[in-house]
Design an enzyme around this catalytic site. Structure first.
Site, PDB file in Angstrom:
ATOM      1  N   ASP A 147       2.610  23.841 -40.407  1.00  0.00           N
ATOM      2  CA  ASP A 147       1.593  23.818 -40.716  1.00  0.00           C
ATOM      3  C   ASP A 147       2.273  22.493 -39.762  1.00  0.00           C
ATOM      4  O   ASP A 147       2.119  21.412 -38.950  1.00  0.00           O
ATOM      5  CB  ASP A 147       0.608  22.685 -41.888  1.00  0.00           C
ATOM      6  CG  ASP A 147      -0.257  23.875 -41.976  1.00  0.00           C
ATOM      7  OD1 ASP A 147      -0.363  24.925 -41.202  1.00  0.00           O
ATOM      8  OD2 ASP A 147       0.085  23.891 -43.501  1.00  0.00           O
TER       9      ASP A 147
HETATM   10  P1  NAP Z   1       3.798  25.477 -44.944  1.00  0.00           P
HETATM   11  O1  NAP Z   1       2.458  25.226 -43.407  1.00  0.00           O
HETATM   12  O2  NAP Z   1       2.841  26.372 -45.392  1.00  0.00           O
HETATM   13  O3  NAP Z   1       4.416  27.101 -43.493  1.00  0.00           O
HETATM   14  C1  NAP Z   1       5.176  27.864 -44.499  1.00  0.00           C
HETATM   15  C2  NAP Z   1       5.798  29.049 -43.774  1.00  0.00           C
HETATM   16  O4  NAP Z   1       6.703  29.681 -44.802  1.00  0.00           O
HETATM   17  C3  NAP Z   1       4.470  30.088 -44.037  1.00  0.00           C
HETATM   18  O5  NAP Z   1       3.749  30.502 -43.007  1.00  0.00           O
HETATM   19  C4  NAP Z   1       5.661  31.584 -44.031  1.00  0.00           C
HETATM   20  O6  NAP Z   1       5.253  32.059 -43.085  1.00  0.00           O
HETATM   21  C5  NAP Z   1       7.609  30.947 -44.112  1.00  0.00           C
HETATM   22  N1  NAP Z   1       7.858  31.627 -45.396  1.00  0.00           N
HETATM   23  C6  NAP Z   1       7.429  31.817 -46.576  1.00  0.00           C
HETATM   24  N2  NAP Z   1       8.973  31.918 -47.514  1.00  0.00           N
HETATM   25  C7  NAP Z   1       9.572  32.479 -46.230  1.00  0.00           C
HETATM   26  C8  NAP Z   1      10.185  32.828 -46.647  1.00  0.00           C
HETATM   27  N3  NAP Z   1      11.230  33.758 -47.467  1.00  0.00           N
HETATM   28  N4  NAP Z   1      11.149  32.946 -45.488  1.00  0.00           N
HETATM   29  C9  NAP Z   1      11.094  32.598 -43.646  1.00  0.00           C
HETATM   30  N5  NAP Z   1       9.925  31.866 -43.703  1.00  0.00           N
HETATM   31  C10 NAP Z   1       9.092  32.406 -44.800  1.00  0.00           C
HETATM   32  O7  NAP Z   1       4.641  24.807 -44.783  1.00  0.00           O
HETATM   33  P2  NAP Z   1       4.594  23.670 -44.111  1.00  0.00           P
HETATM   34  O8  NAP Z   1       5.527  23.193 -42.955  1.00  0.00           O
HETATM   35  O9  NAP Z   1       6.319  23.021 -44.731  1.00  0.00           O
HETATM   36  O10 NAP Z   1       4.041  23.097 -44.787  1.00  0.00           O
HETATM   37  C11 NAP Z   1       3.362  21.825 -45.974  1.00  0.00           C
HETATM   38  C12 NAP Z   1       1.879  21.988 -45.855  1.00  0.00           C
HETATM   39  O11 NAP Z   1       1.766  22.089 -47.087  1.00  0.00           O
HETATM   40  C13 NAP Z   1       1.430  21.499 -44.894  1.00  0.00           C
HETATM   41  O12 NAP Z   1       0.264  22.131 -44.791  1.00  0.00           O
HETATM   42  C14 NAP Z   1       1.125  20.354 -45.982  1.00  0.00           C
HETATM   43  O13 NAP Z   1      -0.441  19.260 -46.073  1.00  0.00           O
HETATM   44  C15 NAP Z   1       0.812  20.835 -47.549  1.00  0.00           C
HETATM   45  N6  NAP Z   1       0.775  20.097 -48.861  1.00  0.00           N
HETATM   46  C16 NAP Z   1       1.587  19.310 -48.773  1.00  0.00           C
HETATM   47  C17 NAP Z   1       1.798  18.626 -49.604  1.00  0.00           C
HETATM   48  C18 NAP Z   1       3.637  18.065 -50.067  1.00  0.00           C
HETATM   49  O14 NAP Z   1       3.538  17.335 -50.885  1.00  0.00           O
HETATM   50  N7  NAP Z   1       4.625  17.940 -49.675  1.00  0.00           N
HETATM   51  C19 NAP Z   1       0.987  18.071 -49.900  1.00  0.00           C
HETATM   52  C20 NAP Z   1       0.018  18.642 -50.139  1.00  0.00           C
HETATM   53  C21 NAP Z   1      -0.202  19.452 -49.293  1.00  0.00           C
HETATM   54  P3  NAP Z   1       6.132  34.108 -43.138  1.00  0.00           P
HETATM   55  O15 NAP Z   1       5.106  34.046 -44.691  1.00  0.00           O
HETATM   56  O16 NAP Z   1       5.331  34.220 -42.089  1.00  0.00           O
HETATM   57  O17 NAP Z   1       6.943  33.949 -43.790  1.00  0.00           O
END
Ligand code: NAP
Length: 468
Positions: free
Chosen positions: A393
């Site tokens: 994301d």
């Molecule tokens: P993300 O959008 O959740 O994407 C994580 C990606 O990691 C997935 O597409 C997954 O694809 C891949 N993945 C999972 N396990 C893996 C592995 N073992 N090896 C390689 N790839 C792997 O993560 P992000 O880009 O860090 O975004 C964070 C999200 O959380 C945002 O939408 C944000 O708004 C939300 N959020 C975060 C917080 C905070 O405080 N950090 C708070 C509220 C909401 P595959 O399954 O295809 O591998």
């Protein structure tokens, strides 16, 4: 003895301020935690010693000491065992305990207040009931948050839930006024019981509709509520340390909540109204026909060997794979070949605020190497290769160019601006927001389908064999 107690409370208060100051930098955050923890230990020990000297040793005092020891052992075990990706669950569990404490204190102190004198001090009663209601809301709300984060409870969004949430909130605000003006006749104990039940049910319906991705925001808000309840309880007990500690937690929680909302470009109201529907909204956003280009470990290693400047963009998948140490190794191998490496951190990458900073600090990545998104976003074209590891994301251009996307407006790392982008992930699963990632179809983007740990160790192995 009282003077010693006051001095230790004062020192504890200073330790909280210094601790908070240190917590604002990843380099000194651990030290900040230790300082604040030592201050709290000093305050607890001084309180117990003061109680020993203040009168006969009662069964209550012994129970309190046993409870402190049990809590310390259990808390330590839970924290040691908790995985980094399960941290939000642990925080909501601790929140629930704090809220539950405020609820119990409210009930017990309310009884004391009612039986203490014939004329009940109404101001004290209202402060007490407010602390109890906030504590009860935080207690039940945090339990729901815990269950949702553990995947044991789904979001519940029905008109009944949203109507009951508003009615309960209104009832909690109005009832104390009705009792104060003798419009409704309730004894203090009855009033406390009714408000306690209303607030506990309110906590449930308040968190039921909130989407999974918004849970960290809600947890931070509930955490700040627990702080407010503690500060109010401090006013009741004339305890300066409880007041100041509660205010610190309350204000830090509110600031963190607002910062997270800002980083996701969501209003707090939007979060609380449960307007994040993740995958279901995602399916409404424009589906783009994308041609996916694959790359391999060997090809990526060769391209890296010829790069001058490389960006590593970590995300949730890196934490899942526990590949942070391999990230450091990759950085070292690249730097040994004269290639510049930066880590670019999105404020909400991962599942909790500062998730990536903590993860990389654990792997001894130097703080100078960590670049904030805003700091480098307009220089992304200077990177020959951006390696996106388990992030989705936070690099999705749909946030910039697809107004129907639920993440539209969220600031992203402009990885697409670098000369080449390689995304390491296991398959085509979507990120937390449940939306298609338009980056994958860009001309300069290739995907390396592998677990982050396997991919990184493969690349490191290949790079070590390349000599130039
Ligand atoms: P993300 O959008 O959740 O994407 C994580 C990606 O990691 C997935 O597409 C997954 O694809 C891949 N993945 C999972 N396990 C893996 C592995 N073992 N090896 C390689 N790839 C792997 O993560 P992000 O880009 O860090 O975004 C964070 C999200 O959380 C945002 O939408 C944000 O708004 C939300 N959020 C975060 C917080 C905070 O405080 N950090 C708070 C509220 C909401 P595959 O399954 O295809 O591998």
């Amino acid at each position: 003895m009282t003077i010693l107690l006051e001095v230790s409370y004062f020192l504890a208060m200073i330790s909280f301020i210094v601790g908070l100051k240190f917590l604002s930098s990843p380099q000194f955050a651990k030290r900040g935690n230790i300082i604040a923890g030592l201050g709290m230990t000093l305050a607890i020990v001084a309180t117990v010693i003061h109680a020993f000297y203040g009168g006969p040793v009662t069964i209550n005092l012994i129970l309190i000491i046993v409870a402190i020891l049990l809590g310390t052992v259990l808390g330590k075990r839970m924290s040691d065992k908790a995985e980094m990706t399960k941290m939000p669950q642990l925080v909501s569990y601790f929140n629930a305990m704090g809220g539950g404490c405020a609820l119990l204190l409210g009930i017990i102190e309310g009884q004391q207040l009612a039986h203490g004198s014939t004329e009940v001090d109404r101001t004290a009663a209202v402060i007490l009931m407010t602390a109890m209601m906030i504590g009860a809301t935080s207690f039940s709300g945090s339990i729901v948050a815990y269950l949702k984060l553990s995947g044991k409870l789904k979001d519940i969004r029905t008109p009944l839930v949203s109507i009951s949430s508003r009615v309960l909130l209104l009832a909690m605000i109005v009832l104390p006024f009705l009792v104060s003006f003798d419009i409704v006749h309730l004894t203090l104990i009855q009033e406390i019981a009714v408000l306690g039940v209303l607030a506990t049910v309110y906590g449930l319906v308040f968190v039921f509709p909130i989407g999974g991705a918004d849970m960290p925001v809600v947890i931070s808000l509930l955490n700040s509520l627990t702080g407010v309840a503690t500060a109010l309880a401090g006013i009741m007990f004339h305890n300066l340390l409880m007041i100041s500690g509660g205010i610190f937690v309350g204000s830090a929680g509110v600031l963190l909540t607002l910062l997270m909302c800002k980083a996701m470009n969501r209003s707090l109201w939007n979060v609380l109204a449960g307007n994040f529907k993740g995958a279901s909204i995602g399916s409404q956003s424009s589906e783009v026909e994308m041609e996916i280009k694959r790359t391999s470990i060997g090809e990526l290693a060769t391209n890296l060997a010829f790069a001058n400047k490389v960006a590593i963009i970590p995300g949730y998948g890196l934490a899942v794979a526990q590949a942070q140490h391999l990230c450091t190794q990759l950085e070292q191998v690249l730097e040994s070949k004269g290639i510049d490496v930066d880590y670019i951190i999105h404020p909400v990458a991962g599942r909790m605020p500062g998730h990536m900073n903590v993860l990389l600090a654990e792997a001894d990545v130097h703080y100078d190497k960590l670049k904030e998104m805003e700091e480098v976003n307009d220089q992304m074209s200077s990177y020959d290769i951006s390696i996106v590891i388990g992030a989705n994301d936070v690099v999705n251009p749909a946030a910039e160019n697809d107004s129907s996307s639920p993440i539209y407006g969220m600031p992203i790392i402009k990885a697409y601006d670098s000369r080449q982008v390689v995304v390491i992930k296991r398959g085509m699963s979507k990120g937390y927001a449940g939306v298609e990632n338009h980056l994958f179809g860009e001309d300069n983007c290739t995907l390396l389908f592998a677990d982050a740990k396997d991919a990184l160790s493969g690349i490191i192995g290949e790079l070590k064999t390349v000599s130039f």
